[in-house]
Design a protein around this motif. Structure first.
Motif, PDB file in Angstrom:
ATOM      1  N   THR A   1      16.505 -38.329 -25.981  1.00  0.00           N
ATOM      2  CA  THR A   1      16.074 -38.720 -27.320  1.00  0.00           C
ATOM      3  C   THR A   1      16.650 -37.811 -28.403  1.00  0.00           C
ATOM      4  OG1 THR A   1      13.990 -37.501 -26.997  1.00  0.00           O
ATOM      5  CG2 THR A   1      13.976 -39.861 -26.534  1.00  0.00           C
ATOM      6  N   ILE A   2      16.905 -36.552 -28.075  1.00  0.00           N
ATOM      7  CA  ILE A   2      17.586 -35.672 -29.034  1.00  0.00           C
ATOM      8  C   ILE A   2      18.960 -36.235 -29.365  1.00  0.00           C
ATOM      9  CG2 ILE A   2      18.698 -33.412 -29.302  1.00  0.00           C
ATOM     10  CD1 ILE A   2      16.334 -32.207 -27.732  1.00  0.00           C
ATOM     11  N   LEU A   3      19.703 -36.608 -28.351  1.00  0.00           N
ATOM     12  CA  LEU A   3      21.048 -37.135 -28.569  1.00  0.00           C
ATOM     13  C   LEU A   3      21.007 -38.470 -29.306  1.00  0.00           C
ATOM     14  CD1 LEU A   3      22.573 -36.272 -25.085  1.00  0.00           C
ATOM     15  CD2 LEU A   3      23.048 -35.117 -27.252  1.00  0.00           C
TER      16      LEU A   3
ATOM     17  N   GLY B   1      20.308 -38.049 -33.061  1.00  0.00           N
ATOM     18  CA  GLY B   1      21.482 -37.674 -33.849  1.00  0.00           C
ATOM     19  C   GLY B   1      22.359 -38.854 -34.185  1.00  0.00           C
ATOM     20  N   LYS B   2      22.354 -39.860 -33.337  1.00  0.00           N
ATOM     21  CA  LYS B   2      23.149 -41.071 -33.573  1.00  0.00           C
ATOM     22  C   LYS B   2      22.383 -42.124 -34.374  1.00  0.00           C
ATOM     23  CE  LYS B   2      27.119 -40.412 -31.465  1.00  0.00           C
ATOM     24  NZ  LYS B   2      28.413 -40.517 -32.182  1.00  0.00           N
ATOM     25  N   ARG B   3      21.143 -41.828 -34.721  1.00  0.00           N
ATOM     26  CA  ARG B   3      20.315 -42.748 -35.490  1.00  0.00           C
ATOM     27  C   ARG B   3      20.283 -44.134 -34.838  1.00  0.00           C
ATOM     28  NH1 ARG B   3      17.744 -39.253 -36.977  1.00  0.00           N
ATOM     29  NH2 ARG B   3      17.713 -38.260 -39.015  1.00  0.00           N
ATOM     30  N   ILE B   4      19.944 -44.140 -33.545  1.00  0.00           N
ATOM     31  CA  ILE B   4      19.989 -45.361 -32.759  1.00  0.00           C
ATOM     32  C   ILE B   4      19.064 -46.445 -33.306  1.00  0.00           C
ATOM     33  CG2 ILE B   4      19.379 -46.333 -30.506  1.00  0.00           C
ATOM     34  CD1 ILE B   4      22.070 -44.986 -30.534  1.00  0.00           C
TER      35      ILE B   4
ATOM     36  N   GLY C   1      24.842 -37.240 -36.657  1.00  0.00           N
ATOM     37  CA  GLY C   1      25.723 -36.818 -35.572  1.00  0.00           C
ATOM     38  C   GLY C   1      25.137 -35.645 -34.811  1.00  0.00           C
ATOM     39  N   ASN C   2      25.820 -35.245 -33.745  1.00  0.00           N
ATOM     40  CA  ASN C   2      25.302 -34.204 -32.846  1.00  0.00           C
ATOM     41  C   ASN C   2      26.169 -32.951 -32.778  1.00  0.00           C
ATOM     42  OD1 ASN C   2      22.858 -35.403 -31.797  1.00  0.00           O
ATOM     43  ND2 ASN C   2      24.150 -36.887 -30.730  1.00  0.00           N
ATOM     44  N   TYR C   3      27.068 -32.792 -33.717  1.00  0.00           N
ATOM     45  CA  TYR C   3      27.926 -31.607 -33.704  1.00  0.00           C
ATOM     46  C   TYR C   3      27.362 -30.549 -34.638  1.00  0.00           C
ATOM     47  CZ  TYR C   3      32.137 -28.710 -34.094  1.00  0.00           C
ATOM     48  OH  TYR C   3      33.034 -27.664 -34.074  1.00  0.00           O
ATOM     49  N   ARG C   4      27.144 -29.358 -34.078  1.00  0.00           N
ATOM     50  CA  ARG C   4      26.638 -28.217 -34.834  1.00  0.00           C
ATOM     51  C   ARG C   4      25.280 -28.484 -35.474  1.00  0.00           C
ATOM     52  NH1 ARG C   4      32.076 -25.733 -37.822  1.00  0.00           N
ATOM     53  NH2 ARG C   4      33.088 -25.007 -35.900  1.00  0.00           N
ATOM     54  N   ARG C   5      24.470 -29.269 -34.805  1.00  0.00           N
ATOM     55  CA  ARG C   5      23.109 -29.500 -35.273  1.00  0.00           C
ATOM     56  C   ARG C   5      22.188 -28.425 -34.718  1.00  0.00           C
ATOM     57  NH1 ARG C   5      23.770 -32.046 -39.749  1.00  0.00           N
ATOM     58  NH2 ARG C   5      24.773 -34.081 -39.530  1.00  0.00           N
ATOM     59  N   VAL C   6      21.049 -28.237 -35.379  1.00  0.00           N
ATOM     60  CA  VAL C   6      20.065 -27.247 -34.954  1.00  0.00           C
ATOM     61  C   VAL C   6      18.894 -27.968 -34.297  1.00  0.00           C
ATOM     62  CG1 VAL C   6      18.510 -25.397 -35.688  1.00  0.00           C
ATOM     63  CG2 VAL C   6      20.718 -25.714 -36.843  1.00  0.00           C
TER      64      VAL C   6
END
Length: 357
Positions: A142-144, A147-150, A174-179
């Motif tokens: 669900t974290i991933l 990030g993609k706003r599914i 998106g999921n790059y460099r997220r906290v």
């Protein structure tokens, strides 16, 4: 806030029975709901347990005062418990004079293990370490997806049924460099951190029992809860239900979440103030993934069922289906250890309940 941590096996590993001569099979009685017993049987878990324990799979105790179970309970040395086990009160234990161990083939023992169990010197084991694994897997998934706003993208595609401008739509996501903020270095919280290592996330963790060095060993940075909430694009809760964690995410703390952040709760619903959360979600400012709620089940008119920025699931993150077999493997290994005179690998004591789910 943390659960008492014992290093859980990797997801691909299962507890192994101790090699050597075949141990005796202690007389064991099943105590759980009929639905749970049937689910275990469907997954072949009862057959596995029968290899290590002398048990009648057709004898199921759902009420310790049931006269039809009296003879079996009198002889019971081990009680194999699961979801739906009645409370082990002093009166219930009086019907089990030979009982020496309670092996819980699930997570928390708080629902059925009482002070009377400890007073009798009965040892207790739990498969909480096994149940933590699917919860962590659900959380990472669900974290991933957050990030993609599914939810939004699937709904927009379904409604428009045409191409729409992806780059403007996903700006800021998106999921790059997220906290990612992990609240509670429990078995589940630690496993989530471990599973996040291959990804390009910065992981923060808050747990009053975890110091900076311990967090660094996990691959995270220890921070205060308010700082974690302010800085995280995703906050995932893995703390136990205790008086001090009640509504730990109240209106004030929810207000610290950045715009567009996602709150994930797979722990206990009471850790979040439901009404305050509904207010923030109704505004559209934040998102939520809720596998547990307060109350559980929510009233039929709750806005959480229909809000477009909420993924609401019916407490499915924990072990279901084939995953029940993993917990049964843990229980079988514990019964085998008991039969050989060895201490439990996943023991639970009264001192643990003040810090565990």
């Amino acid at each position: 806030m943390t659960e008492r941590h014992t290093t859980a096996p990797a997801a691909t590993e299962l507890p192994r029975l101790t090699p050597g001569p075949r141990p005796r099979r202690p007389h064991t009685v099943l105590a759980m709901s009929l639905e749970t017993r049937d689910a275990l049987r469907e997954e072949g878990a009862i057959d596995l347990l029968s290899e290590t324990a002398d048990l009648d799979p057709d004898l199921l105790v759902t009420d310790f005062a049931d006269p039809s179970a009296a003879e079996a309970l009198t002889r019971a040395e081990v009680l194999l418990t699961h979801w739906g086990c009645p409370p082990l009160t002093e009166r219930a234990l009086a019907a089990m004079p030979r009982l020496r161990a309670v092996v819980h083939a699930a997570g928390s023992v708080k629902h059925h293990v009482t002070d009377a169990v400890w007073a009798r010197g009965i040892t207790v084991s739990s498969a909480a370490a096994a149940n933590a694994l699917p919860v962590a897997e659900y959380t990472v998934a669900t974290i991933l997806l957050a990030g993609k706003r599914i939810l939004e993208s699937a709904r927009a595609y379904r409604e428009q049924r045409a191409a729409y401008p992806l780059l403007p739509y996903f700006a800021g996501h998106g999921n790059y460099r997220r906290v990612v903020g992990i609240v509670g270095a429990s078995r589940t919280g630690r496993r989530v951190i471990e599973l996040l290592r291959p990804f390009d996330f910065t992981v923060l963790v808050h747990d009053p029992y975890l110091d900076d060095a311990g967090a660094a060993l996990l691959g995270a940075r220890s921070v205060g809860l308010d700082e974690l909430t302010r800085r995280s694009h995703v906050v995932s809760i893995h703390a136990p239900q205790l008086p001090e964690t009640h509504h730990m995410f109240d209106a004030r703390r929810l207000g610290l979440l950045p715009d567009g952040a996602t709150l994930i709760n797979t722990a206990r619903g009471s850790l979040v103030d439901t009404e305050a959360l509904i207010t923030h979600l109704t505004s559209g400012r934040i998102h939520a993934v809720l596998d547990v709620t307060d109350p559980e089940v929510l009233p039929a008119e709750s806005p959480l069922y229909r809000l477009p920025n909420v993924l609401l699931t019916p407490h499915i993150a924990g072990s279901l289906g084939s995953e029940l077999g993993r917990m049964a493997d843990y229980a079988a290994a514990e019964i085998s250890r008991y039969a050989r005179g060895l201490p439990f690998a996943h023991s639970v004591g009264p001192q643990d309940l003040a810090r565990t789910a």
